[in-house]
Write an enzyme that holds these catalytic residues in place. Structure first.
Site, PDB file in Angstrom:
ATOM      1  N   LYS A   1      18.039  24.894  11.535  1.00  0.00           N
ATOM      2  CA  LYS A   1      19.124  24.039  11.018  1.00  0.00           C
ATOM      3  C   LYS A   1      18.629  22.597  10.911  1.00  0.00           C
ATOM      4  O   LYS A   1      18.804  21.931   9.890  1.00  0.00           O
ATOM      5  CB  LYS A   1      20.314  24.165  11.985  1.00  0.00           C
ATOM      6  CG  LYS A   1      21.522  23.313  11.687  1.00  0.00           C
ATOM      7  CD  LYS A   1      21.612  22.045  12.511  1.00  0.00           C
ATOM      8  CE  LYS A   1      21.729  22.272  13.995  1.00  0.00           C
ATOM      9  NZ  LYS A   1      21.879  21.011  14.760  1.00  0.00           N
TER      10      LYS A   1
ATOM     11  N   LYS B  43      16.663  11.078  14.564  1.00  0.00           N
ATOM     12  CA  LYS B  43      16.521  12.437  15.115  1.00  0.00           C
ATOM     13  C   LYS B  43      15.677  13.308  14.165  1.00  0.00           C
ATOM     14  O   LYS B  43      14.893  14.144  14.608  1.00  0.00           O
ATOM     15  CB  LYS B  43      17.907  13.045  15.333  1.00  0.00           C
ATOM     16  CG  LYS B  43      17.920  14.491  15.793  1.00  0.00           C
ATOM     17  CD  LYS B  43      17.441  14.683  17.220  1.00  0.00           C
ATOM     18  CE  LYS B  43      17.416  16.161  17.578  1.00  0.00           C
ATOM     19  NZ  LYS B  43      17.024  16.447  18.953  1.00  0.00           N
TER      20      LYS B  43
ATOM     21  N   THR C 178      23.467  17.243  16.324  1.00  0.00           N
ATOM     22  CA  THR C 178      22.419  16.942  15.347  1.00  0.00           C
ATOM     23  C   THR C 178      22.950  17.400  13.991  1.00  0.00           C
ATOM     24  O   THR C 178      23.113  18.597  13.759  1.00  0.00           O
ATOM     25  CB  THR C 178      21.106  17.678  15.677  1.00  0.00           C
ATOM     26  OG1 THR C 178      20.697  17.306  16.990  1.00  0.00           O
ATOM     27  CG2 THR C 178      20.021  17.311  14.669  1.00  0.00           C
TER      28      THR C 178
HETATM   29  N1  LIG Z   1      20.014  22.732  23.267  1.00  0.00           N
HETATM   30  C1  LIG Z   1      19.149  21.720  23.119  1.00  0.00           C
HETATM   31  O1  LIG Z   1      18.077  21.674  23.762  1.00  0.00           O
HETATM   32  C2  LIG Z   1      19.471  20.577  22.170  1.00  0.00           C
HETATM   33  C3  LIG Z   1      18.676  19.437  22.215  1.00  0.00           C
HETATM   34  C4  LIG Z   1      18.957  18.377  21.360  1.00  0.00           C
HETATM   35  C5  LIG Z   1      20.001  18.489  20.449  1.00  0.00           C
HETATM   36  N2  LIG Z   1      20.759  19.623  20.399  1.00  0.00           N
HETATM   37  C6  LIG Z   1      21.853  19.676  19.419  1.00  0.00           C
HETATM   38  O2  LIG Z   1      23.089  19.557  20.113  1.00  0.00           O
HETATM   39  C7  LIG Z   1      24.082  20.334  19.451  1.00  0.00           C
HETATM   40  C8  LIG Z   1      24.654  21.351  20.436  1.00  0.00           C
HETATM   41  O3  LIG Z   1      23.599  22.191  20.900  1.00  0.00           O
HETATM   42  P1  LIG Z   1      23.818  23.241  22.089  1.00  0.00           P
HETATM   43  O4  LIG Z   1      22.474  23.729  22.462  1.00  0.00           O
HETATM   44  O5  LIG Z   1      24.732  22.675  23.120  1.00  0.00           O
HETATM   45  O6  LIG Z   1      24.577  24.398  21.282  1.00  0.00           O
HETATM   46  P2  LIG Z   1      25.491  25.582  21.819  1.00  0.00           P
HETATM   47  O7  LIG Z   1      25.184  25.902  23.246  1.00  0.00           O
HETATM   48  O8  LIG Z   1      25.421  26.671  20.805  1.00  0.00           O
HETATM   49  O9  LIG Z   1      26.962  24.918  21.808  1.00  0.00           O
HETATM   50  C9  LIG Z   1      27.598  24.585  20.605  1.00  0.00           C
HETATM   51  C10 LIG Z   1      28.983  24.087  20.931  1.00  0.00           C
HETATM   52  O10 LIG Z   1      29.664  23.792  19.713  1.00  0.00           O
HETATM   53  C11 LIG Z   1      30.886  24.523  19.657  1.00  0.00           C
HETATM   54  N3  LIG Z   1      31.169  24.859  18.253  1.00  0.00           N
HETATM   55  C12 LIG Z   1      30.292  25.352  17.336  1.00  0.00           C
HETATM   56  N4  LIG Z   1      30.902  25.533  16.172  1.00  0.00           N
HETATM   57  C13 LIG Z   1      32.200  25.145  16.344  1.00  0.00           C
HETATM   58  C14 LIG Z   1      33.327  25.097  15.487  1.00  0.00           C
HETATM   59  N5  LIG Z   1      33.244  25.474  14.199  1.00  0.00           N
HETATM   60  N6  LIG Z   1      34.486  24.651  16.004  1.00  0.00           N
HETATM   61  C15 LIG Z   1      34.564  24.261  17.296  1.00  0.00           C
HETATM   62  N7  LIG Z   1      33.534  24.286  18.148  1.00  0.00           N
HETATM   63  C16 LIG Z   1      32.361  24.726  17.672  1.00  0.00           C
HETATM   64  C17 LIG Z   1      30.631  25.753  20.488  1.00  0.00           C
HETATM   65  O11 LIG Z   1      31.819  26.369  20.891  1.00  0.00           O
HETATM   66  P3  LIG Z   1      31.816  27.904  21.453  1.00  0.00           P
HETATM   67  O12 LIG Z   1      31.567  27.769  22.926  1.00  0.00           O
HETATM   68  O13 LIG Z   1      33.159  28.419  21.124  1.00  0.00           O
HETATM   69  O14 LIG Z   1      30.705  28.634  20.735  1.00  0.00           O
HETATM   70  C18 LIG Z   1      29.853  25.114  21.643  1.00  0.00           C
HETATM   71  O15 LIG Z   1      30.721  24.441  22.515  1.00  0.00           O
HETATM   72  C19 LIG Z   1      23.412  20.969  18.221  1.00  0.00           C
HETATM   73  O16 LIG Z   1      23.632  20.159  17.099  1.00  0.00           O
HETATM   74  C20 LIG Z   1      21.943  20.958  18.614  1.00  0.00           C
HETATM   75  O17 LIG Z   1      21.097  20.942  17.475  1.00  0.00           O
HETATM   76  C21 LIG Z   1      20.535  20.664  21.252  1.00  0.00           C
END
Ligand SMILES: NC(=O)c1ccc[n+]([C@@H]2O[C@H](COP(=O)([O-])OP(=O)(O)OC[C@H]3O[C@@H](n4cnc5c(N)ncnc54)[C@H](OP(=O)(O)O)[C@@H]3O)[C@@H](O)[C@H]2O)c1
Length: 289
Positions: free
Chosen positions: A240, A172, A97
């Site tokens: 965010k 979104k 997102t």
């Molecule tokens: N969780 C939900 O329910 C949900 C629902 C809809 C949309 N989203 C969206 O989907 C996206 C991911 O969410 P999530 O919940 O999966 O987040 P998360 O568990 O915090 O995972 C984030 C991922 O991004 C990687 N990452 C972050 N910064 C990075 C960087 N600078 N360089 C390389 N890798 C990086 C992290 O690596 P590390 O493992 O090294 O930290 C991890 O693999 C976000 O944009 C969120 O808003 C989430």
């Protein structure tokens, strides 16, 4: 079956990439924290890459799901970014997102390099990712979308092209504006009902049969009453997302008064130490008063 890459194995990316492997695709994964990628390969097979560029090399489809605009920029345009190695004719599908601006920028940059970039943010949360039932809203080139759609469908219930680059992210934003209004309403209702001495689990069971029902009421009502927030969609991510909505509203003239107010409430939740609490934690600032 295609050779695919998946960059970012967080709460969402880990199970999404898993669905691609289960469907028989040859998956190469990259994750900044290597242990997560090792855990993924131990579970699903496939290959582990040391950099996003290494993952993307030779892939017909490159998926990414990282945190925010700057993270997306690093994994695509950075020195070891996927764009350095993505093949001509390939398609990059980003599920982060992020802003519509970066989606348009990356789509233009990809076109210069001879491949397509689709912005495909998702809704449906952790459970939607795990169950392969996400809603994916896509912006970008229609021909690339048609080629990517059957692969995206392995982890999605609905995959829809919304318009040109950025249209997925704009959709979104509409989603998040709707969600936070509903969560704040639900928080106020539960706090009010508890203070009034009602059996709120019973009250929600009854009113969820009528016009007040929502995904939030069905999936978060009970846990909000039980004061449980150690799961789901983090408050940090919601703030965010609302920042992205407010910035877009400043551009297109939408006032977003309720969204602006609720963004401030999430700031309070972060100050309470709740950055990783589920975004339904809005009720905590009402219960503490
Ligand atoms: N969780 C939900 O329910 C949900 C629902 C809809 C949309 N989203 C969206 O989907 C996206 C991911 O969410 P999530 O919940 O999966 O987040 P998360 O568990 O915090 O995972 C984030 C991922 O991004 C990687 N990452 C972050 N910064 C990075 C960087 N600078 N360089 C390389 N890798 C990086 C992290 O690596 P590390 O493992 O090294 O930290 C991890 O693999 C976000 O944009 C969120 O808003 C989430």
């Amino acid at each position: 079956m295609a050779r695919v890459a998946f960059i970012g194995l967080g709460v969402m990316g880990f199970p999404m990439a898993g669905h691609l492997a289960k469907a028989g695709h040859e998956v190469t994964v990259y994750n900044r924290t290597r242990a997560k990628a090792e855990g993924w390969v131990a579970k699903h097979g496939g290959r582990l890459a040391a950099t996003p560029a290494e993952a993307a090399a030779g892939a017909a489809l490159v998926f990414s799901c990282v945190g925010d605009d700057p993270d997306l920029r690093v994994v695509t345009l950075g020195p070891d970014g996927s764009f350095q190695a993505t093949a001509q004719g390939a398609i990059h599908v980003d599920h982060t997102t992020a802003s519509a601006g970066i989606a348009r920028e990356l789509a233009a940059e990809a076109a210069k390099r001879g491949f397509a970039f689709l912005d495909g943010p998702v809704s449906g949360g952790q459970s939607g990712a795990e169950n392969g039932a996400l809603t994916v809203m896509v912006g970008g080139d229609a021909a690339a979308f048609e080629r990517a759609r059957p692969v995206i469908a392995h982890f999605a219930r609905a995959v829809t092209l919304m318009g040109p680059a950025g249209a997925g992210q704009l959709t979104k934003m509409v989603n998040q504006i709707c969600v936070v209004g509903v969560v704040q309403g639900l928080a106020e209702a539960i706090d009010f009902g508890l203070r009034a001495g009602l059996d709120m689990k019973l009250a929600l069971e009854v009113i969820s049969k009528g016009a007040a029902n929502s995904w939030q009421m069905e999936n978060r009502g009970r846990t909000m009453i039980e004061d449980r927030f150690d799961f789901g969609f983090a408050t940090d991510w919601m703030r965010k997302d609302l920042g992205i909505c407010l910035a877009e509203g400043a551009r297109n003239g939408a006032a977003l008064p309720g969204t602006r107010m609720i963004e401030g409430f999430y700031r309070e939740i972060q100050a309470m130490g709740g950055g990783r609490w589920d975004s339904s934690a809005l009720i905590r600032r009402l219960r503490k008063a």
